[in-house]
Design an enzyme around this catalytic site. Sequence first.
Site, PDB file in Angstrom:
ATOM      1  N   CYS A  19       0.835  -1.210   0.000  1.00 63.86           N
ATOM      2  CA  CYS A  19       0.000   0.000   0.000  1.00 63.86           C
ATOM      3  C   CYS A  19       0.869   1.260   0.000  1.00 63.86           C
ATOM      4  CB  CYS A  19      -0.986  -0.043   1.166  1.00 63.86           C
ATOM      5  SG  CYS A  19      -2.368   1.088   0.947  1.00 63.86           S
TER       6      CYS A  19
ATOM      7  N   HIS B   1      -3.876  -5.150   0.644  1.00 61.57           N
ATOM      8  CA  HIS B   1      -3.288  -5.607   1.903  1.00 61.57           C
ATOM      9  C   HIS B   1      -3.415  -7.127   2.033  1.00 61.57           C
ATOM     10  CE1 HIS B   1      -2.464  -1.742   3.995  1.00 61.57           C
ATOM     11  NE2 HIS B   1      -3.373  -1.296   3.148  1.00 61.57           N
TER      12      HIS B   1
ATOM     13  N   GLU C 145      -1.856  -9.162   3.785  1.00 60.89           N
ATOM     14  CA  GLU C 145      -1.727  -9.627   5.175  1.00 60.89           C
ATOM     15  C   GLU C 145      -3.065  -9.747   5.890  1.00 60.89           C
ATOM     16  OE1 GLU C 145      -0.944  -6.664   4.052  1.00 60.89           O
ATOM     17  OE2 GLU C 145      -1.438  -5.066   5.479  1.00 60.89           O
TER      18      GLU C 145
END
Length: 245
Positions: free
Chosen positions: A115, A218, A220
């Site tokens: 990001c 994202h 994660e």
Amino acid sequence: MTKPLIAVTCGDRILFQTDYYGGERVSYTLATVTRAIQKAGGLAVILPIHDPALSASYIEKMDGLVLTGGADVSPQFYGQNPKPKINRFDPRRDEREFELLEQALELHMPILGICRGFQLINIALGGDVYQDLSYHPNISVQHDQLTNANMPVHSIDVKAHSHFASLTPNQSTVNSYHHQVIHHLADDLQAVAWSEDGIIEAAEALNDDYNIVAVQYHPENIIDENPVHLNVFTDFIQRVNDYRS
Ligand code: MN
């Protein structure tokens, strides 16, 4: 082989008075990032707020660098004044991270940008961003989702035969909470994934001079929802282990 040490950049803020240590400045990063690195086989090391002059000393102890999400990059670094819709930015964090990135690039260390991290890499290499989605002429996908961060929301087209295609299937669905988007992509990067409205959602180094994968979304936060997104991290740790040996 021992597990590799992965430098993870952090934001800093003043804690609310209602928090423990209220009023104090702290270094922080998302626990989902460090968890994903650990799940992929790395040892995440959060680099604290520091004098940029210490960056080389930090990086020489590390095996890989993850540039995390967070505030906007100050537009001074791509030669613009802040436009009305830019969000909070922190040139001191930018300076720490530009220096860490420069040291890592010099060593040909594997780098993962997430990001803001993607945008920072792009800016460091000579590219720039739209300061807000509203400045882009053709947005037709919601990129700043109101849905929970662990919900994949929009699809991406993945460039066939790219390195990124070996880890993320075409038409994967990703989450999206960015209000800035890449404008000019740096010459040393190539776009490898796009949303339906043409926004660059992932890029990788154009050639072997750099060892970079960077994503606008994202991963994660969606590894439990869809384990295929852990591949971004397992691939990164693989690149780190190759770099070490
Ligand atoms: Mn998006």
